[in-house]
Design a protein around this motif. Structure first.
Motif, PDB file in Angstrom:
ATOM      1  N   ARG A 108       0.522  -1.145  -0.192  1.00 27.04           N
ATOM      2  CA  ARG A 108      -0.205   0.015   0.002  1.00 27.04           C
ATOM      3  C   ARG A 108       0.695   1.806   0.005  1.00 27.04           C
ATOM      4  N   THR A 109       2.156   1.369   0.843  1.00 24.86           N
ATOM      5  CA  THR A 109       2.225   2.288   0.528  1.00 24.86           C
ATOM      6  C   THR A 109       3.830   2.381  -0.021  1.00 24.86           C
ATOM      7  N   LEU A 110       4.017   1.405  -1.059  1.00 26.30           N
ATOM      8  CA  LEU A 110       5.611   1.061  -1.346  1.00 26.30           C
ATOM      9  C   LEU A 110       7.337   1.955  -0.286  1.00 26.30           C
ATOM     10  N   ASN A 111       6.506   1.586   0.756  1.00 28.83           N
ATOM     11  CA  ASN A 111       7.451   2.445   1.183  1.00 28.83           C
ATOM     12  C   ASN A 111       7.943   1.906   2.539  1.00 28.83           C
ATOM     13  N   ILE A 112       9.355   0.916   3.212  1.00 30.35           N
ATOM     14  CA  ILE A 112       9.273   0.215   4.350  1.00 30.35           C
ATOM     15  C   ILE A 112       9.180   1.267   5.700  1.00 30.35           C
ATOM     16  N   SER A 113       9.385   2.458   5.217  1.00 34.20           N
ATOM     17  CA  SER A 113       9.477   3.462   6.522  1.00 34.20           C
ATOM     18  C   SER A 113       8.330   4.110   6.846  1.00 34.20           C
ATOM     19  N   GLN A 114       7.081   4.425   6.253  1.00 37.21           N
ATOM     20  CA  GLN A 114       6.077   4.900   6.696  1.00 37.21           C
ATOM     21  C   GLN A 114       5.126   3.609   6.620  1.00 37.21           C
ATOM     22  N   ALA A 115       5.320   1.782   6.509  1.00 40.04           N
ATOM     23  CA  ALA A 115       4.689   0.744   6.148  1.00 40.04           C
ATOM     24  C   ALA A 115       5.414   1.057   7.776  1.00 40.04           C
ATOM     25  N   ALA A 116       6.151   0.421   8.264  1.00 40.00           N
ATOM     26  CA  ALA A 116       6.695   0.576  10.020  1.00 40.00           C
ATOM     27  C   ALA A 116       5.749   1.487  10.221  1.00 40.00           C
ATOM     28  N   GLN A 117       5.548   2.239  10.464  1.00 44.99           N
ATOM     29  CA  GLN A 117       5.037   3.947  11.093  1.00 44.99           C
ATOM     30  C   GLN A 117       4.170   3.400  11.486  1.00 44.99           C
ATOM     31  N   ARG A 118       3.114   3.337   9.788  1.00 47.36           N
ATOM     32  CA  ARG A 118       1.892   3.261  10.133  1.00 47.36           C
ATOM     33  C   ARG A 118       1.672   1.164  11.205  1.00 47.36           C
ATOM     34  N   LEU A 119       2.418   0.438  11.314  1.00 52.30           N
ATOM     35  CA  LEU A 119       2.134  -1.019  11.896  1.00 52.30           C
ATOM     36  C   LEU A 119       2.516  -0.556  13.030  1.00 52.30           C
ATOM     37  N   ASN A 120       3.555   1.476  13.511  1.00 53.41           N
ATOM     38  CA  ASN A 120       4.843   0.450  15.048  1.00 53.41           C
ATOM     39  C   ASN A 120       4.968  -0.573  14.961  1.00 53.41           C
ATOM     40  N   ILE A 121       6.311  -0.930  14.332  1.00 54.92           N
ATOM     41  CA  ILE A 121       7.127  -1.574  14.241  1.00 54.92           C
ATOM     42  C   ILE A 121       8.062  -1.260  14.105  1.00 54.92           C
ATOM     43  N   SER A 122       9.474  -1.730  13.813  1.00 57.62           N
ATOM     44  CA  SER A 122      10.666  -0.854  13.599  1.00 57.62           C
ATOM     45  C   SER A 122      10.581  -1.294  12.278  1.00 57.62           C
ATOM     46  N   GLN A 123      11.063  -0.184  11.321  1.00 54.04           N
ATOM     47  CA  GLN A 123      12.098  -1.306  10.052  1.00 54.04           C
ATOM     48  C   GLN A 123      12.746  -2.619   9.387  1.00 54.04           C
ATOM     49  N   SER A 124      13.369  -2.226  10.070  1.00 53.13           N
ATOM     50  CA  SER A 124      14.364  -3.993  10.144  1.00 53.13           C
ATOM     51  C   SER A 124      13.639  -4.934  10.386  1.00 53.13           C
ATOM     52  N   THR A 125      12.260  -5.375  11.606  1.00 59.53           N
ATOM     53  CA  THR A 125      10.924  -5.803  11.471  1.00 59.53           C
ATOM     54  C   THR A 125      10.531  -6.257   9.994  1.00 59.53           C
ATOM     55  N   VAL A 126      10.104  -4.914   9.616  1.00 60.09           N
ATOM     56  CA  VAL A 126       9.528  -5.118   8.392  1.00 60.09           C
ATOM     57  C   VAL A 126      10.129  -5.213   7.254  1.00 60.09           C
ATOM     58  N   SER A 127      11.525  -5.302   7.674  1.00 61.02           N
ATOM     59  CA  SER A 127      12.245  -5.567   6.866  1.00 61.02           C
ATOM     60  C   SER A 127      12.110  -7.202   6.116  1.00 61.02           C
ATOM     61  N   LYS A 128      12.532  -7.855   7.534  1.00 59.39           N
ATOM     62  CA  LYS A 128      12.975  -9.270   7.893  1.00 59.39           C
ATOM     63  C   LYS A 128      11.872 -10.158   8.009  1.00 59.39           C
ATOM     64  N   ARG A 129      10.813  -9.914   7.830  1.00 56.02           N
ATOM     65  CA  ARG A 129       9.575 -10.159   7.912  1.00 56.02           C
ATOM     66  C   ARG A 129       9.462 -10.048   6.672  1.00 56.02           C
ATOM     67  N   LEU A 130       9.120  -9.302   6.022  1.00 51.04           N
ATOM     68  CA  LEU A 130       8.627  -9.400   4.457  1.00 51.04           C
ATOM     69  C   LEU A 130      10.189 -10.487   3.811  1.00 51.04           C
ATOM     70  N   LYS A 131      11.348 -10.338   4.176  1.00 57.93           N
ATOM     71  CA  LYS A 131      12.155 -11.227   3.616  1.00 57.93           C
ATOM     72  C   LYS A 131      11.704 -12.516   3.279  1.00 57.93           C
ATOM     73  N   GLU A 132      11.487 -12.438   4.767  1.00 54.49           N
ATOM     74  CA  GLU A 132      11.587 -14.469   5.154  1.00 54.49           C
ATOM     75  C   GLU A 132       9.650 -14.925   4.293  1.00 54.49           C
ATOM     76  N   LEU A 133       8.963 -13.757   4.207  1.00 53.21           N
ATOM     77  CA  LEU A 133       7.731 -14.326   3.428  1.00 53.21           C
ATOM     78  C   LEU A 133       7.846 -14.928   2.209  1.00 53.21           C
ATOM     79  N   GLU A 134       8.647 -14.070   1.803  1.00 54.69           N
ATOM     80  CA  GLU A 134       9.212 -14.703   0.056  1.00 54.69           C
ATOM     81  C   GLU A 134      10.195 -15.448  -0.001  1.00 54.69           C
ATOM     82  N   GLU A 135      11.143 -15.552   0.909  1.00 55.61           N
ATOM     83  CA  GLU A 135      11.481 -17.157   1.093  1.00 55.61           C
ATOM     84  C   GLU A 135      10.072 -18.360   1.668  1.00 55.61           C
ATOM     85  N   SER A 136       9.590 -18.210   2.446  1.00 51.20           N
ATOM     86  CA  SER A 136       8.791 -19.513   2.179  1.00 51.20           C
ATOM     87  C   SER A 136       7.648 -19.703   1.139  1.00 51.20           C
TER      88      SER A 136
END
Length: 308
Positions: free
Chosen positions: A15-43
């Motif tokens: 929706r945001t096409l931006n890791i920082s904005q996604a993290a802000q709206r979800l109230n989590i860290s940017q590193s968590t967003v990047s890590k979970r997204l990478k794990e989803l792609e690997e799965s």
């Protein structure tokens, strides 16, 4: 193995096409967003998001666009499953922060009074995102500040109200009416009031970035509009509530800004459950609009705040 949290993170990134904005709206860290997204792609053994140096924004790959449709449906089904135990109907409203206080309490009371076993879900977002939420069936009803053509979305006018100037106690006032030339841009607490207002605003003052502060959440205005000489432009209903505290005064603008228009948006193909709820709610929404339209005249200037 991925879970519903990973799906939600991917949807927000899409929706945001931006890791920082996604993290802000979800109230989590940017590193968590990047890590979970990478794990989803690997799965999934898929690359969902295109990343690259020099890119101003992320882009979904074709696989990512295809999976987004599946992810939205998975999230919708997951939310339905969470409420099966209680056998409650879920109704989601996507609203602007500036409308939450004005509209949501009455709507919540009305729905719970007239529909049994209802779970009401409120999503606060921006007008553009609200269109996405409704189109993707993540919200059943949306409130926005502009009308636009959008796939599978029905738009209809709801109500309109005038915009007025709000100033803190202690401000030297020339009278109940002021002109744009009297308002210094560096003292403005800027609040977005729709596209037509933005065009009108930019004819009189420099871009909003030259203001004292620029906000996208009207709830912050009482916290920042606190120094004599400052000013903001707000819808009459919110201005009236602020003036009632005794800490603010109101002025009309001449020439006046365009009225603030609000719209209802729904999906062109709602589920039977949503259609039934809307049949119940729609007369109340119309009643609310008629009440706001009939009391939308400019509130009187609070004489007790005249400058001395």
């Amino acid at each position: 193995m991925y879970n519903s949290t990973d799906i939600g993170i991917f949807i927000m990134v899409a929706r945001t096409l931006n890791i920082s904005q996604a993290a802000q709206r979800l109230n989590i860290s940017q590193s968590t967003v990047s890590k979970r997204l990478k794990e989803l792609e690997e799965s999934l053994h898929l690359t969902l998001v295109e990343r690259g140096q020099g890119m101003k924004a992320l882009r979904l790959t074709q696989a990512g666009e295809n999976f987004l449709t599946i992810a939205n449906e998975m999230q919708r089904l997951w939310e339905q499953a969470q409420h099966m135990e209680y056998k409650r109907s879920v109704f989601s409203i996507a609203s602007l922060s500036s409308l939450n206080r004005q509209a949501i309490p009455g709507i919540s009371d009305f729905l719970h009074e007239h529909i049994s076993n209802l779970h009401l879900r409120i999503l606060t977002s921006h007008s553009q995102d609200i269109y996405d939420l409704v189109e993707q069936h993540e919200a059943d009803l949306g409130f926005t500040l502009f009308a636009r053509e959008y796939p599978n979305v029905h738009v209809e006018p709801w109500f309109s109200e005038p915009l007025v100037v709000v100033r803190p106690k202690g401000t030297l006032l020339s009278g109940p009416v002021c002109t744009p030339q009297e308002l210094r841009p560096e003292n403005e607490v800027y609040n977005y009031n729709g596209i037509r207002f933005q065009d009108w605003h930019d004819e009189w003052w420099p871009a909003a970035r030259n203001s004292y502060v620029s906000l996208d959440n009207a709830d912050l205005i009482p916290l920042l509009l606190n120094k004599p000489g400052q000013w903001t432009i707000l819808q009459a209903s919110l201005a009236r509530r602020m003036a009632a505290t005794g800490n603010y005064c109101l002025q009309q603008l001449s020439p006046p800004p365009p009225a603030r228009h609000c719209y209802l948006i729904t999906h062109l193909h709602p589920t039977q459950r949503v259609a039934r709820i809307m049949d119940v709610l729609r007369p109340y929404l119309q009643e609310m609009a008629e009440g706001w339209n009939s009391t939308a005249e400019m509130p009187a200037l609070h004489q007790t705040l005249s400058a001395k």
